[in-house]
Write a protein that holds these residues in place. Structure first.
Motif: not given
Length: 151
Positions: A132-147
């Motif tokens: 798994y990987a957690y990606i900081d997408a808060e500035s654009t998508l307003k959440t963390v993404l998990e792959l």
């Protein structure tokens, strides 16, 4: 921003961080009218190989899952006190939504493409049957993404 970086738009998981997995999982079980799921704990450090913000972490968490129909599930996460994106999210924002997850292929390539688009890797690790990987997408998508990449 590049288009369809993940190669999918099918969300497989919505996850929440909580203080008390026993209480919150019972509350959701009552709400859904289902039996409370047994929680599991993430693997030990030598198995999970967790890295948080580029450094090894001994972080572990209790996890409980509720199927929501199709391939979508609700994940509840009660983190321990070790440094992790789960602990950071709970301490910073309180209980609530932590991330949305997608199953992908080509983890390294996807992380690189996301980083090229300003979304930085926060945490990564292994689990039985994948990574798994957690990606900081808060500035654009307003959440963390998990792959999630399964073997």
């Amino acid at each position: 921003m590049d288009k369809n970086i993940l190669g999918t738009n099918v969300c497989v998981q919505v996850a929440m961080v909580v203080h008390d997995i026993e209480k919150t999982s019972q509350d959701f079980a009552d709400f859904f009218g289902v039996e409370k799921p047994q929680w599991i704990i993430t693997g030990p450090p030598e198995e999970a190989q967790t890295e948080y913000r580029g450094k090894p972490s001994n972080a572990r968490a209790k996890l409980a899952f509720f199927p929501l129909g199709g391939n979508l599930s609700l994940e509840l996460i009660e983190p321990d006190m070790e440094p992790s994106t789960w602990r950071e999210g709970l301490d910073k924002n309180g209980e609530g939504i932590h991330h949305i997850a997608f199953t992908i292929k080509g983890m390294g390539d996807k992380i690189a493409k996301l980083e090229q688009n300003g979304m930085k890797l926060i945490q990564k690790g292994e689990y039985t049957g994948g990574r798994y990987a957690y990606i900081d997408a808060e500035s654009t998508l307003k959440t963390v993404l998990e792959l999630l990449e399964n073997d």
